[in-house]
Write an enzyme that holds these catalytic residues in place. Structure first.
Site, PDB file in Angstrom:
ATOM      1  N   HIS A 553       0.821  -1.221   0.000  1.00  0.00           N
ATOM      2  CA  HIS A 553       0.000   0.000   0.000  1.00  0.00           C
ATOM      3  C   HIS A 553       0.851   1.266   0.000  1.00  0.00           C
ATOM      4  O   HIS A 553       0.323   2.356  -0.257  1.00  0.00           O
ATOM      5  CB  HIS A 553      -0.913   0.039   1.228  1.00  0.00           C
ATOM      6  CG  HIS A 553      -1.991  -0.999   1.216  1.00  0.00           C
ATOM      7  ND1 HIS A 553      -2.869  -1.146   0.174  1.00  0.00           N
ATOM      8  CD2 HIS A 553      -2.327  -1.938   2.139  1.00  0.00           C
ATOM      9  CE1 HIS A 553      -3.710  -2.133   0.447  1.00  0.00           C
ATOM     10  NE2 HIS A 553      -3.395  -2.631   1.633  1.00  0.00           N
ATOM     11  N   ASP A 591      -2.911 -10.516  -2.161  1.00  0.00           N
ATOM     12  CA  ASP A 591      -3.465  -9.945  -0.934  1.00  0.00           C
ATOM     13  C   ASP A 591      -4.897  -9.510  -1.217  1.00  0.00           C
ATOM     14  O   ASP A 591      -5.218  -9.056  -2.316  1.00  0.00           O
ATOM     15  CB  ASP A 591      -2.617  -8.756  -0.496  1.00  0.00           C
ATOM     16  CG  ASP A 591      -2.993  -8.242   0.886  1.00  0.00           C
ATOM     17  OD1 ASP A 591      -2.244  -8.509   1.841  1.00  0.00           O
ATOM     18  OD2 ASP A 591      -4.037  -7.550   1.004  1.00  0.00           O
ATOM     19  N   HIS A 593      -6.453  -7.026  -0.313  1.00  0.00           N
ATOM     20  CA  HIS A 593      -6.560  -5.582  -0.534  1.00  0.00           C
ATOM     21  C   HIS A 593      -5.739  -5.194  -1.765  1.00  0.00           C
ATOM     22  O   HIS A 593      -4.655  -5.735  -1.987  1.00  0.00           O
ATOM     23  CB  HIS A 593      -6.062  -4.805   0.683  1.00  0.00           C
ATOM     24  CG  HIS A 593      -6.791  -5.127   1.949  1.00  0.00           C
ATOM     25  ND1 HIS A 593      -6.340  -6.057   2.856  1.00  0.00           N
ATOM     26  CD2 HIS A 593      -7.954  -4.629   2.451  1.00  0.00           C
ATOM     27  CE1 HIS A 593      -7.191  -6.130   3.862  1.00  0.00           C
ATOM     28  NE2 HIS A 593      -8.182  -5.281   3.644  1.00  0.00           N
ATOM     29  N   ASP A 684      -4.713 -12.630   3.624  1.00  0.00           N
ATOM     30  CA  ASP A 684      -5.978 -12.195   4.202  1.00  0.00           C
ATOM     31  C   ASP A 684      -7.176 -12.596   3.344  1.00  0.00           C
ATOM     32  O   ASP A 684      -8.319 -12.267   3.684  1.00  0.00           O
ATOM     33  CB  ASP A 684      -5.987 -10.692   4.470  1.00  0.00           C
ATOM     34  CG  ASP A 684      -5.271  -9.886   3.418  1.00  0.00           C
ATOM     35  OD1 ASP A 684      -4.898 -10.470   2.378  1.00  0.00           O
ATOM     36  OD2 ASP A 684      -5.079  -8.673   3.615  1.00  0.00           O
ATOM     37  N   TYR A 724      -4.220 -11.886   8.794  1.00  0.00           N
ATOM     38  CA  TYR A 724      -4.346 -11.500  10.191  1.00  0.00           C
ATOM     39  C   TYR A 724      -4.958 -12.579  11.074  1.00  0.00           C
ATOM     40  O   TYR A 724      -5.231 -12.328  12.238  1.00  0.00           O
ATOM     41  CB  TYR A 724      -5.135 -10.183  10.270  1.00  0.00           C
ATOM     42  CG  TYR A 724      -4.528  -9.161   9.333  1.00  0.00           C
ATOM     43  CD1 TYR A 724      -3.318  -8.552   9.656  1.00  0.00           C
ATOM     44  CD2 TYR A 724      -5.099  -8.878   8.106  1.00  0.00           C
ATOM     45  CE1 TYR A 724      -2.713  -7.653   8.788  1.00  0.00           C
ATOM     46  CE2 TYR A 724      -4.506  -7.979   7.225  1.00  0.00           C
ATOM     47  CZ  TYR A 724      -3.305  -7.375   7.575  1.00  0.00           C
ATOM     48  OH  TYR A 724      -2.695  -6.500   6.703  1.00  0.00           O
TER      49      TYR A 724
END
Length: 1141
Positions: A553, A591, A593, A684, A724
């Site tokens: 990110h 990922d 995201h 995740d 997570y």
């Protein structure tokens, strides 16, 4: 290739599509929630219950002690339980037969000698587990052969040469030798010995060096190539309960390359195999598709065969057996076997010298095969796509073979790296010092990397890796992706107080900062760079980076989403710096995201291909906005090198990611041909993650990793990003590490079908990027393209389990035409047809016509008397060609032009969407009258009318349900096709039967009147065949309005140009006077309005290249139109018209 799998599992999986109400689990088995203590009054236990409980307690204690003892005795090192090694059966006795009367026969002992020398030279024999060959027992042979045939072959041991030759001549392409039977038994027994070893867990995989003849992805050339069997075409999908289990991928031209074979695996074989879940994979490994082979005349390379072997090793837990079949160029055969054996032994796949893209002919074959198999396999379901809607920029993407036949390069001898260790591992506990000072329950916890490392150590995986030391990134490395001001800003946080740190973190999106943050972020990035160095310098083949904080990110000048320095981006730039050039780097970001920072850093760089699969939820999922939309494709020189697969919902799982891999990620990746693969490995999306809400399993991640390992010569690095749930990330990273170490991916649990939402996301991304990546051109085409219009009656439509024929459907005709006579006889229904029966015809099934698009759906009628395939029907003694781009059998003299494909030996010209038949030839041979006849029918066009326009207006359609099938028997169709000219009275009669509202029958994609249509009606009432009828149209050879045709524009013509009034892309025409583009009467009729306003008479269809004169109310075919037709043909198909005349 063949495979065996659990029938009950497969049947259950396939039934789920047709019977969505059925559930594999009994609802009564759902566990009930326990009641809290004291919630309900309870009765006091009596003495008997107390004694019973005491006895059960003793039993449970004994069982517990037994379980503990058993666990203590178990060897928890699962590595020891995994079968290892590659078996090899190689027996010199197999060289003891050859052709006695032809020393040049290609199948000779020299083949095995060449292979053995190559394996010895490369030291592969010593690396394999050698097994002695054994003879197959007669009972084993009888599983697939008749006793009479086996006894006949056994008797050849005692025959003389003359007798052997006479017997051999009764077969096709076979020689016999006194040792043929014993060698054949030894060859079969050798494969069975390997099967025993693999299933008995003695070895993981194997190769049998034997001699047999079979290959499933094969050269076909519309049936002109040996063995000349229509059953070898894509339309043959099996019979009865076995429908869908036979897959044919026919190549219809020579020179097929690695890209074509890989595309067949990615788009068809692997999706079907993952759904089928085989427990063993057997490969008939013919190497006659290698370049230089005199029989195959293909252009695949040994490296390409290594890729195919690698892809198959992900199936059945790695239980894979390759059995040698063909291959007649000794050098290419030996190199091909060697490359495949290297892969079985776990060596990395060599990079492809020139992977290229699937050629147009391969795309056509794969599209046809997809259409034939889709009803039987959930993983092949695709949204209907049309080329016209994609706005492809064909001018900038011409295929190399369009400028001439592709000559394969002379490839160097393949080499395999000698490595100190296979997998590198980087981890440093100091990265745990980055923590949240205000929230102990923050999901990005220091325990993440510790738990993963501990799990790798518990499983013995860390010990199998080369542990590399961590190091901090240098400022020069950080500055390749971040600004100097931003680096100094993060460095300054080391000296800030707690309140200042909190305030600074609040300046960014989803960021916490502590005094150790800069040091940890710098260490994480530098550690990844150290791993890149080890891979590129040959210290290790691949690697795993257990680092935090994550990085994808992080923007050039801003922290974001727990990320500070973009480790994967810095690693890519570091790899290019080490190489001293713009190394091609593929970054796959799985990922959950979107990696906004990585995308922005490389969005204008064509040397880095960024592919992200993430939750998007219409822009509401972090990092909120449209940056992760599938419409984002990069900019400037990097346009097309940013690929986003945006999931719009939760519960995305293994099946969805595998579908994305097969249809999108891997096709683009192979076309890009990276030299290094970096994976932003966030976990995740794993099952149980509190942020992702998805369901990818550890086994699923193992398969994704394995599939990527075929790229870049195996140079791949996994870099930890998010994830997570401590258990999920530990198990998932362990599964990926196993794959990197060379362990076969474990078998997946029964996969649910891919979600419709996931399919929509993948399809949308493909539509966006097809203009940049021609490997994405393999698609399920819409039926109006004419590929799947005529389907075999033996192919059952999907229906719910235990249900009869669907309401509104009709059964096939049972009348067949006897060979050599015109007499109709009774035969088996299509659903009971016998494979190989050569004296019967199967009914041709025609879809109902719902619009003018049906006018372009044409039958391919073959010069044979047996089979009917999807896309064409084989008609008795009649040679017909249609614009379907598909099968043409041997003995057919025709030529097609479909999507740029030309077929040799022709007497017929075909345009896409309409059959422009210059002549229909009844060939010399076994005709009904044993003579030669010729019927010249200029530019015949076959059109199926709407059911409303039936011969008898009082006869209602029998199939009112959309998609229902209408039928016409081949014998009736043959008689109709032979009656092309009717009297004026018959024509007037047919015209009077057309309702007024249908006065203008469907244009062949745009405009013609029924007045110009000649009804073709043979003996008998066509109402018996569901009112399906055909029309023949003869265009005028001259028109007085041809003077209105203007020279074509200097800028050329664009067949993807939308209607200038309504913007539609469907059924558009171009005015040949002003060259404005408008839609047909069956869309919004803007071309008719243009004609009425301008008076321009002549227009040309962008769908099928037919020309229509409004003033003459007729089609026109004249020399004056050929120039503009050829221009449109070039723009549409990328090549000149085959033979305009």
């Amino acid at each position: 290739m063949s495979s065996t799998g659990p029938e009950s599992t497969t049947a259950r999986s396939r039934r789920s599509r047709h019977n969505p109400q059925s559930s594999p689990h009994d609802s009564s088995g759902t566990p009930k929630r326990s009641v809290k203590k004291g919630a309900l009054p309870r009765c006091s236990p009596n003495l008997l219950e107390i004694k019973k409980k005491g006895k059960m307690k003793k039993l449970s204690q004994a069982a517990e002690e037994y379980l503990i003892t058993g666990l203590q005795e178990l060897d928890l090192d699962s590595e020891a339980k995994t079968p290892a090694g590659t078996g090899l059966v190689f027996d010199d006795q197999l060289n003891e037969f050859h052709c006695l009367w032809d020393d040049s026969f290609p199948e000779g002992p020299e083949r095995l000698h060449a292979i053995k020398e190559q394996l010895i030279q490369e030291g592969l024999l010593d690396r394999c587990v050698s097994f002695h060959a054994r003879f197959a027992e007669k009972e084993e042979l009888m599983l697939v052969h008749s006793l009479e045939y086996i006894d006949l072959m056994e008797s050849t041991q005692y025959m003389k040469e003359g007798e052997l030759r006479v017997l051999a001549d009764t077969y096709d392409s076979v020689y016999l030798h006194p040792n043929s039977y014993s060698c054949a038994c030894l060859a079969s027994g050798s494969v069975l010995r390997l099967v025993d070893a693999v299933l008995g867990a003695e070895i993981r995989n194997g190769m049998a060096i034997i001699s047999v003849l079979y290959f499933s992805i094969h050269r076909y050339e519309q049936g002109r190539f040996w063995p000349h069997l229509p059953a070898s075409n894509w339309s043959t999908t099996g019979f009865g309960q076995g429908q869908g289990y036979t897959i044919n991928v026919p190549w219809n031209q020579v020179g097929m390359r690695d890209a074509d074979y890989i595309a067949a695996f990615l788009h068809i074989l692997l999706p079907v195999a993952f759904e089928f879940q085989p427990q063993l994979v057997l490969v008939a490994a013919g190497f006659d598709a290698l370049q230089g082979d005199p029989k195959g005349e293909m252009a695949a390379t040994p490296a390409g065969f290594a890729q195919l072997t690698h892809l198959l090793m992900g199936l059945a837990g790695g239980k894979l057996i390759l059995s040698l079949e063909g291959g007649y160029n000794l050098r290419s055969l030996a190199e091909g076997v060697s490359a495949s054996l290297h892969t079985l032994l776990g060596d990395p796949c060599p990079m492809l010298e020139s992977p290229g893209i699937p050629c147009q002919s391969a795309q056509n074959s794969l599209s046809c095969t997809l259409g034939a198999l889709e009803p039987f396999w959930e993983f092949l379901v695709r949204s209907v796509e049309t080329i016209e809607e994609d706005s492809m920029e064909e001018d900038s993407m011409e295929e190399s073979e369009e400028s001439g036949f592709w000559e394969p390069p002379v490839l160097p001898m393949l080499t395999w790296p000698v490595l100190q260790a296979r997998t590198g591992l980087v981890y440093d506990q100091r990265m745990m010092s980055h923590c949240n000072l205000w929230d102990n329950h923050h999901p990005e916890t220091p325990q993440r990397i510790l738990r993963i490392m501990c799990h790798l150590e518990e499983l013995g995986l860390a010990g199998r890796c080369l542990n590399l030391p961590a190091r901090p990134a240098t400022d020069a490395e950080l500055l390749t992706c971040h600004s100097a001001e931003y680096v100094e800003r993060i460095r300054a946080t080391q000296k800030m107080k707690t309140r200042e740190l909190h305030r600074e973190g609040a300046n960014f999106d989803s960021i916490y900062i502590c005094p150790s943050t800069f040091t940890c972020a710098q260490l994480a990035t530098g550690t990844v760079c150290r791993l890149v160095e080890a891979v590129l310098e040959g210290e290790v083949l691949n690697g795993v980076a257990l680092v935090r904080p994550p990085g994808h990110h992080a923007e050039q000048d801003a922290a974001c989403g727990f990320c500070f320095f973009n480790s994967v981006a810095v690693a890519a730039r570091h790899a290019q710096a080490i190489s001293g050039r713009a190394l091609r780097v593929l970054i796959v970001d799985w990922d959950i995201h979107h990696g906004n920072g990585t995308q922005h850093i490389f969005e204008d760089d064509p040397s880095v291909l960024y592919i992200s699969l993430h939750r998007y939820d219409q822009g509401t999922f972090f990092p909120v906005g449209d940056e992760g939309a599938c419409s984002q494709m990069g900019r400037a020189a990097g346009t097309g090198f940013t690929v986003n697969v945006a999931w719009n919902g939760s519960r995305i799982g293994d099946a969805d990611y595998l579908m994305a891999w097969h249809r999108l990620v891997l096709p683009i990746a192979y076309e890009f041909n990276p030299e290094l693969v970096l994976v932003s490995a966030g976990f995740d999306a794993a099952r149980g993650d509190p942020l992702g809400g998805c369901q990818v399993s550890p086994e699923g991640y193992a398969h994704l990793t394995h599939l990527l390992m075929g790229l870049a010569g195996g140079r791949i690095i996994l870099i930890l990003e998010g994830g997570y749930n401590l258990t999920s990330i530990s198990e998932s990273m362990a599964a990926c590490t196993r794959s990197l170490l060379g362990d076969p991916p474990p078998m997946l649990a029964l996969l649910r079908p891919p979600q419709s939402g996931a399919l929509a996301s993948i399809t949308e991304t493909i539509q966006v990027h097809r203009k940049y990546w021609r490997s994405l051109w393999v698609m399920k085409v819409e039926d109006k393209e004419g590929l799947f219009s005529f389907k075999s009656a033996t192919k059952k439509p999907p229906r719910p389990a235990n249900r009869g024929p669907a309401e509104g459907m009709t059964t096939p005709e049972k009348n067949v035409l006897e060979a050599g006579t015109g007499k109709a006889t009774s035969a088996l229904s299509a659903g009971e047809s016998i494979p190989g029966h050569t004296e019967s015809e199967t009914a041709v099934m025609l879809p109902e016509a719902h619009s003018s698009q049906a006018a372009t759906r044409l039958a391919t009628l073959y010069h044979t008397t047996s089979e009917v395939g999807m896309g064409g029907a084989m008609m008795d003694q009649t040679t017909w060609e249609a614009a379907t781009g598909v099968a043409t059998p041997d003995q057919t003299t025709s030529e097609e032009s479909v999507g740029g494909t030309s077929l040799d030996q022709t007497t017929s010209e075909v345009s896409m969407g309409e059959a422009m038949l210059d002549s229909i030839i009844s060939e010399e041979g076994d005709t009904l009258n044993q003579n030669t006849s010729e019927e010249a029918v200029r530019a015949a066009k076959l059109i199926q009318t709407p059911l409303a326009s039936s011969i008898d207006n009082q006869t209602p359609p029998t199939s009112p349900v959309p998609g229902a099938i209408s039928q016409i028997s081949p014998s009736q169709l043959t008689r109709s096709l032979r009656t092309l000219k009717l009297s004026d009275e018959a024509q007037k009669t047919s015209e009077s039967q057309i309702p007024e509202e249908e006065g203008l029958l469907a244009e062949a994609a745009g405009g013609r009147d029924v007045d110009d249509v000649t009804l073709m009606q043979g003996p008998g009432n066509l109402a018996d065949t569901d009112q399906a009828m055909f029309y023949a149209v003869t265009p005028m050879s001259w028109c007085p309005h041809l003077v209105a045709v203007s020279p074509k524009p200097a800028t050329g013509l664009n067949v993807t140009q939308p209607c200038q009034d309504c913007g539609t892309l469907e059924e558009n025409w171009v005015c040949l006077s002003c060259y404005e583009v408008y839609c047909s009467r069956f869309v919004n009729a803007h071309m008719i309005q243009h004609h009425e306003a301008s008076g321009h008479p002549l227009v040309l269809s962008y769908v099928d290249l037919s020309a229509w004169c409004y003033l003459c109310q007729a089609y026109v075919h004249h020399q004056a139109l050929l120039d503009v037709k050829n221009t449109v043909h070039q723009n549409k198909f990328g090549e000149d018209m085959p033979h305009p005349h």
